[in-house]
Scaffold this motif. Structure first.
Motif, short mmCIF file in Angstrom:
data_model
loop_
_atom_site.label_atom_id
_atom_site.label_comp_id
_atom_site.label_asym_id
_atom_site.label_seq_id
_atom_site.Cartn_x
_atom_site.Cartn_y
_atom_site.Cartn_z
N GLY A 2 0.78 -1.23 0.00
CA GLY A 2 0.00 0.00 0.00
C GLY A 2 0.81 1.28 0.00
N THR A 3 2.14 1.18 0.14
CA THR A 3 2.99 2.37 0.10
C THR A 3 3.51 2.57 -1.32
N PRO A 4 3.87 3.81 -1.69
CA PRO A 4 4.44 4.02 -3.02
C PRO A 4 5.68 3.18 -3.27
N ASP A 5 6.58 3.12 -2.27
CA ASP A 5 7.80 2.32 -2.45
C ASP A 5 7.48 0.84 -2.65
N LEU A 15 -4.38 -4.65 -14.13
CA LEU A 15 -5.61 -4.15 -13.52
C LEU A 15 -5.23 -3.67 -12.13
N VAL A 16 -5.41 -2.38 -11.85
CA VAL A 16 -4.92 -1.78 -10.61
C VAL A 16 -6.10 -1.36 -9.74
N ALA A 17 -6.10 -1.82 -8.48
CA ALA A 17 -7.12 -1.43 -7.52
C ALA A 17 -6.71 -0.14 -6.82
N LYS A 18 -7.68 0.74 -6.61
CA LYS A 18 -7.55 2.02 -5.89
C LYS A 18 -6.93 3.10 -6.77
N PRO A 19 -7.63 4.21 -6.95
CA PRO A 19 -7.13 5.28 -7.82
C PRO A 19 -5.76 5.84 -7.42
N VAL A 23 -3.22 3.76 -8.84
CA VAL A 23 -3.13 3.94 -10.29
C VAL A 23 -2.15 5.06 -10.62
N VAL A 24 -2.22 6.15 -9.88
CA VAL A 24 -1.30 7.27 -10.11
C VAL A 24 0.14 6.83 -9.91
N THR A 25 0.40 6.11 -8.82
CA THR A 25 1.76 5.62 -8.56
C THR A 25 2.22 4.67 -9.66
N ASP A 31 -9.42 11.94 -14.29
CA ASP A 31 -9.75 12.64 -15.53
C ASP A 31 -8.61 13.55 -16.00
N HIS A 32 -7.71 13.88 -15.09
CA HIS A 32 -6.65 14.84 -15.40
C HIS A 32 -5.30 14.19 -15.72
N LEU A 33 -5.28 12.86 -15.76
CA LEU A 33 -4.02 12.17 -16.06
C LEU A 33 -3.86 12.00 -17.57
N VAL A 34 -2.61 12.04 -18.01
CA VAL A 34 -2.28 11.72 -19.40
C VAL A 34 -1.12 10.71 -19.38
N PRO A 35 -1.21 9.65 -20.16
CA PRO A 35 -2.34 9.31 -21.03
C PRO A 35 -3.61 9.04 -20.23
#
Length: 397
Positions: free
Chosen positions: A281-284, A304-308, A311-313, A341-345
């Motif tokens: 659950g940590t970024p590292d 397939l990634v759980a939790k938004p 997803v960012v990480t 909605d603000h992520l690219v891609p």
């Protein structure tokens, strides 16, 4: 941490939400146009605090004792000086007794004790409302509006102890502190669900019920969602698929894993491999797990990634590693949050309807508190797939 109680602030402006004063969780609802208000004086804040505390004492929000001063200050967003002035007045009026390092005993008999049913529905959570995702705040706010229209008030109550492996003492403390017509359980664990079910308390799970738990629940059909996602990735020509999941015992996550692996069994004939990759659950920790997956032989080419937040990480780490999305790795988010909605891609993800989710919970709560029914149904909702660039085109196109 609890909520700011509506109804006792000045008539012109009333807080129309539960939870601390936070721009994501609250909004101001003027009853009618008002001139620019004067700056409040401390004595008026004391009077407002006294009125709010009186109203909640009448309603039986607490049973025998008031919460501690720090908790009350956080709930009301006031200083300890203002709070103590209000408590001193209530003590002079014989509403409460105590102080000087001791919890203040409640002396008045609440309406609930005199026979009137409580009009408070408590949303129990292990985390503060300030840390909830925007998508969670949407359905919490919608639920609050439904309950208010029916004459009930939603109180947000944070109790990490209720989510411990042995939550009995914390549950008892919460029951003593909050007199509720019903409880809504958020991010609930199996021990919490089982303990409340054994007490036969009026509860609705905002999430999935664990096996053998007969409390009513509303959740996304995570098993069906993850089966669909696996097929979606396979249709894009992906042959080694991973469900990236934080460790934990939430029933919705267990259902996700079951559905994903079930799809994998059916896709074996097409040469598709599926696996569940847990992280801490940590970024590292998530980045280390991702490095293992993309360095495998063969490497994972569908995620397939759980939790938004994860997803960012995952997205940013893959880009940092020079992985091209979706050419080398296709990615789908199991969940939605407006910031995606603000992520690219653009991110492919599954999006639930928060209004529908809140309405289903509300109807179950109403059956409990108004009709005395103990519904046992487990309501599963299918989210909508939102296409995104991280998914890529179907194979052969």
């Amino acid at each position: 941490m609890g909520s700011i109680w509506p109804g006792a602030l000045p008539k012109a402006i009333e807080y129309t939400c539960s939870g601390p004063r936070h721009p994501k969780a609250c909004r101001m609802a003027p009853d009618h146009p008002t001139p620019e208000p004067l700056l409040p004086q401390r004595h008026s804040l004391v009077a407002q605090t006294v009125a709010i505390l009186r109203a909640n004492l009448r309603e039986g929000v607490w049973k025998d004792f008031l919460p501690g001063e720090l908790e009350l200050c956080e709930r009301l967003q006031i200083s300890r000086v203002t709070l103590r002035a209000a408590l001193d007045q209530l003590q002079r009026e014989k509403w409460i007794q105590g102080g000087q390092g001791r919890r203040r005993r409640i002396l008045v008999r609440s309406r609930a004790v005199r026979g009137t049913d409580s009009k408070v529905v408590v949303l129990l959570s292990p985390v503060s409302i300030l840390t909830l995702s925007t998508s969670a705040l949407f359905w919490v706010d919608a639920l609050r509006e439904h309950l208010a229209a029916a004459g009930y008030r939603l109180e947000f109550h944070t109790s990490p102890g209720c989510y411990a492996p042995h939550p009995e003492r914390a549950i008892e403390a919460a029951l003593q502190q909050m007199r509720a017509a019903a409880w809504v359980l958020y991010l609930s664990t199996e021990p919490l669900q089982r303990a409340l079910a054994q007490r036969n308390l009026p509860c609705v799970i905002a999430g999935s019920a664990h096996a053998g738990i007969e409390l009513p629940s509303v959740d996304i059909d995570y098993a069906a969602t993850c089966r669909h996602a696996a097929g979606l990735l396979a249709a894009r020509g992906r042959r080694r698929l991973a469900l990236l999941m934080p460790r934990g015992g939430q029933a919705g996550n267990l259902q996700s894993e079951r559905g994903f692996l079930e799809a994998g069994e059916k896709l074996k004939a097409d040469g598709v491999e599926t696996l569940v990759a847990h992280h801490d659950g940590t970024p590292d920790g998530l980045c280390r797990r991702l490095d293992e997956l993309i360095a495998g032989a063969p490497p994972v080419d569908g995620l397939l990634v759980a939790k938004p937040v994860h997803v960012v990480t995952a997205l940013s780490h893959l880009l940092r590693r020079g992985v091209m999305l979706p050419r080398q790795v296709a990615l789908v988010s199991r969940d939605h949050d407006p910031f995606l909605d603000h992520l690219v891609p653009t991110v492919a993800r599954y999006q639930r309807n928060p209004t529908q989710f809140a309405r289903k919970i509300f109807r179950l709560v109403l059956e409990l508190v108004q009709e005395g029914l103990r519904p046992r149904q487990h309501i599963l909702l299918m989210p909508e797939l939102v296409s995104g660039e991280t998914l890529g085109a179907k194979a052969g196109r």
